[in-house]
Design a protein around this motif. Structure first.
Motif, mmCIF file in Angstrom:
data_model
loop_
_atom_site.group_PDB
_atom_site.id
_atom_site.type_symbol
_atom_site.label_atom_id
_atom_site.label_comp_id
_atom_site.label_asym_id
_atom_site.label_seq_id
_atom_site.Cartn_x
_atom_site.Cartn_y
_atom_site.Cartn_z
ATOM 1 N N VAL A 187 2.344 -6.059 -6.432
ATOM 2 C CA VAL A 187 1.180 -5.241 -6.742
ATOM 3 C C VAL A 187 1.221 -4.043 -5.801
ATOM 4 O O VAL A 187 1.206 -4.203 -4.587
ATOM 5 C CB VAL A 187 -0.146 -6.016 -6.540
ATOM 6 C CG1 VAL A 187 -1.342 -5.132 -6.897
ATOM 7 C CG2 VAL A 187 -0.156 -7.303 -7.357
ATOM 8 N N VAL A 188 1.320 -2.851 -6.380
ATOM 9 C CA VAL A 188 1.345 -1.618 -5.602
ATOM 10 C C VAL A 188 -0.042 -1.003 -5.685
ATOM 11 O O VAL A 188 -0.577 -0.806 -6.782
ATOM 12 C CB VAL A 188 2.413 -0.637 -6.146
ATOM 13 C CG1 VAL A 188 2.423 0.649 -5.340
ATOM 14 C CG2 VAL A 188 3.790 -1.294 -6.140
ATOM 15 N N VAL A 189 -0.633 -0.706 -4.522
ATOM 16 C CA VAL A 189 -2.006 -0.217 -4.477
ATOM 17 C C VAL A 189 -2.051 1.137 -3.779
ATOM 18 O O VAL A 189 -1.509 1.305 -2.686
ATOM 19 C CB VAL A 189 -2.919 -1.217 -3.734
ATOM 20 C CG1 VAL A 189 -4.338 -0.675 -3.628
ATOM 21 C CG2 VAL A 189 -2.916 -2.569 -4.430
ATOM 22 N N HIS A 190 -2.707 2.094 -4.436
ATOM 23 C CA HIS A 190 -2.963 3.402 -3.838
ATOM 24 C C HIS A 190 -4.462 3.551 -3.666
ATOM 25 O O HIS A 190 -5.228 3.386 -4.626
ATOM 26 C CB HIS A 190 -2.412 4.528 -4.713
ATOM 27 C CG HIS A 190 -2.835 5.890 -4.251
ATOM 28 N ND1 HIS A 190 -2.484 6.397 -3.023
ATOM 29 C CD2 HIS A 190 -3.595 6.847 -4.849
ATOM 30 C CE1 HIS A 190 -3.003 7.614 -2.886
ATOM 31 N NE2 HIS A 190 -3.681 7.898 -3.980
ATOM 32 N N GLU A 207 -1.922 10.547 -9.332
ATOM 33 C CA GLU A 207 -0.932 10.448 -10.404
ATOM 34 C C GLU A 207 0.481 10.633 -9.863
ATOM 35 O O GLU A 207 1.408 9.936 -10.281
ATOM 36 C CB GLU A 207 -1.224 11.485 -11.497
ATOM 37 C CG GLU A 207 -2.453 11.159 -12.321
ATOM 38 C CD GLU A 207 -2.894 12.307 -13.220
ATOM 39 O OE1 GLU A 207 -2.196 13.355 -13.287
ATOM 40 O OE2 GLU A 207 -3.945 12.159 -13.872
ATOM 41 N N ALA A 208 0.649 11.561 -8.929
ATOM 42 C CA ALA A 208 1.969 11.791 -8.331
ATOM 43 C C ALA A 208 2.417 10.579 -7.506
ATOM 44 O O ALA A 208 3.587 10.180 -7.551
ATOM 45 C CB ALA A 208 1.943 13.046 -7.459
ATOM 46 N N VAL A 209 1.485 9.981 -6.769
ATOM 47 C CA VAL A 209 1.798 8.792 -5.970
ATOM 48 C C VAL A 209 2.221 7.649 -6.886
ATOM 49 O O VAL A 209 3.234 6.987 -6.651
ATOM 50 C CB VAL A 209 0.586 8.381 -5.091
ATOM 51 C CG1 VAL A 209 0.785 7.004 -4.490
ATOM 52 C CG2 VAL A 209 0.349 9.416 -3.996
ATOM 53 N N VAL A 210 1.464 7.424 -7.945
ATOM 54 C CA VAL A 210 1.766 6.349 -8.895
ATOM 55 C C VAL A 210 3.111 6.594 -9.578
ATOM 56 O O VAL A 210 3.920 5.678 -9.728
ATOM 57 C CB VAL A 210 0.631 6.207 -9.934
ATOM 58 C CG1 VAL A 210 1.045 5.352 -11.107
ATOM 59 C CG2 VAL A 210 -0.612 5.634 -9.264
ATOM 60 N N ASP A 211 3.350 7.836 -9.982
ATOM 61 C CA ASP A 211 4.604 8.172 -10.651
ATOM 62 C C ASP A 211 5.801 7.899 -9.737
ATOM 63 O O ASP A 211 6.794 7.300 -10.155
ATOM 64 C CB ASP A 211 4.586 9.638 -11.088
ATOM 65 C CG ASP A 211 5.808 10.007 -11.904
ATOM 66 O OD1 ASP A 211 6.102 9.289 -12.886
ATOM 67 O OD2 ASP A 211 6.471 11.015 -11.555
ATOM 68 N N ARG A 212 5.686 8.298 -8.479
ATOM 69 C CA ARG A 212 6.792 8.069 -7.542
ATOM 70 C C ARG A 212 6.991 6.573 -7.279
ATOM 71 O O ARG A 212 8.118 6.087 -7.231
ATOM 72 C CB ARG A 212 6.537 8.816 -6.236
ATOM 73 C CG ARG A 212 7.714 8.777 -5.291
ATOM 74 C CD ARG A 212 7.514 9.688 -4.113
ATOM 75 N NE ARG A 212 8.573 9.500 -3.128
ATOM 76 C CZ ARG A 212 8.568 10.017 -1.918
ATOM 77 N NH1 ARG A 212 7.577 10.794 -1.536
ATOM 78 N NH2 ARG A 212 9.553 9.771 -1.085
ATOM 79 N N CYS A 266 10.197 1.440 -8.303
ATOM 80 C CA CYS A 266 10.277 0.099 -8.896
ATOM 81 C C CYS A 266 11.307 0.057 -10.027
ATOM 82 O O CYS A 266 12.132 -0.855 -10.086
ATOM 83 C CB CYS A 266 8.909 -0.347 -9.391
ATOM 84 S SG CYS A 266 7.722 -0.634 -8.053
ATOM 85 N N ILE A 267 11.264 1.045 -10.915
ATOM 86 C CA ILE A 267 12.205 1.080 -12.036
ATOM 87 C C ILE A 267 13.635 1.196 -11.542
ATOM 88 O O ILE A 267 14.527 0.512 -12.050
ATOM 89 C CB ILE A 267 11.851 2.234 -13.000
ATOM 90 C CG1 ILE A 267 10.543 1.907 -13.739
ATOM 91 C CG2 ILE A 267 12.977 2.499 -13.995
ATOM 92 C CD1 ILE A 267 9.966 3.081 -14.514
ATOM 93 N N ALA A 268 13.865 2.032 -10.540
ATOM 94 C CA ALA A 268 15.218 2.216 -10.006
ATOM 95 C C ALA A 268 15.779 0.925 -9.430
ATOM 96 O O ALA A 268 16.993 0.735 -9.364
ATOM 97 C CB ALA A 268 15.216 3.301 -8.930
ATOM 98 N N ASN A 269 14.887 0.016 -9.031
ATOM 99 C CA ASN A 269 15.315 -1.258 -8.456
ATOM 100 C C ASN A 269 15.109 -2.427 -9.410
ATOM 101 O O ASN A 269 15.168 -3.584 -8.998
ATOM 102 C CB ASN A 269 14.567 -1.506 -7.143
ATOM 103 C CG ASN A 269 15.018 -0.558 -6.059
ATOM 104 O OD1 ASN A 269 16.061 -0.769 -5.445
ATOM 105 N ND2 ASN A 269 14.269 0.509 -5.836
ATOM 106 N N GLY A 282 0.828 -1.198 0.000
ATOM 107 C CA GLY A 282 0.000 0.000 0.000
ATOM 108 C C GLY A 282 0.862 1.246 0.000
ATOM 109 O O GLY A 282 1.825 1.329 0.760
ATOM 110 N N VAL A 283 0.523 2.197 -0.872
ATOM 111 C CA VAL A 283 1.241 3.472 -0.889
ATOM 112 C C VAL A 283 0.260 4.634 -0.849
ATOM 113 O O VAL A 283 -0.849 4.546 -1.370
ATOM 114 C CB VAL A 283 2.162 3.630 -2.126
ATOM 115 C CG1 VAL A 283 3.310 2.657 -2.096
ATOM 116 C CG2 VAL A 283 1.405 3.518 -3.423
#
Length: 177
Positions: free
Chosen positions: A60-63, A95-100, A105-108, A31-32
């Protein structure tokens, strides 16, 4: 010595093998929200769970996006226009939460399914864990004291008591100044 010929596997066997592999994967839901605590929990999960399982886990990342009516609770002249502004603001925040989260995820080098679901975070996270047949639900701890927790409620506490899977509550270390 004769060459052994192999026949292609029947489609049903290939499908069964793919389903078996999918069932063996560990599903982790995180959860984020827009807090540093939740991003720390996501980073912790990516470093300690998802990356370490190298393809054996689905992340699975959930906001949980609040509904405009939960933020604005009035009627009368101008209420409709206020709701449109609130909705636009909540959409931008999501959108900002999802982008961050995507950048973490991409950085890792971790692939994740990212979902934005409207509703109360405690219910959204428990429902997402059930929907995805999660083996693990990870949430951040805001570090509220007992009094604040009593008034505001604790998403992590609710999830720990109401979801079918294991729950990890990740606390962000206090800075040492």
């Amino acid at each position: 010595m004769a060459d052994a010929k192999t026949e292609p596997a029947p489609a049903a066997a290939v499908t069964a093998a793919a389903e078996d592999q999918q069932q063996q994967k560990t599903v982790v839901v995180v959860g984020v929200d827009d807090s540093d605590h939740s991003y720390y929990a996501l980073e912790w999960t990516v470093r300690n769970v998802a990356a370490g399982m190298a393809g054996a886990a689905d992340l699975v990342v959930v906001h949980a996006k609040p509904s405009p009516s939960s933020v604005v609770n009035f009627g009368g002249p101008g209420a409709g226009e206020a709701m449109r502004y609130v909705e636009a603001d909540l959409r931008k925040m999501a959108e900002a939460v999802v982008d961050r989260a995507r950048r973490v995820c991409i950085a890792n080098s971790v692939h994740a399914l990212i979902e934005v679901i409207e509703g109360e975070p405690r219910y959204v996270l428990c429902n997402a864990a059930e929907k995805h047949h999660a083996d693990l639900l990870v949430v951040g701890s805001h570090g509220y004291g007992a009094i604040k927790r009593a008034f505001l409620g604790s998403v992590s506490d609710y999830c720990a008591h109401h979801t079918h899977c294991s729950v990890v509550i990740v606390k962000k270390p206090k800075s040492k100044c």
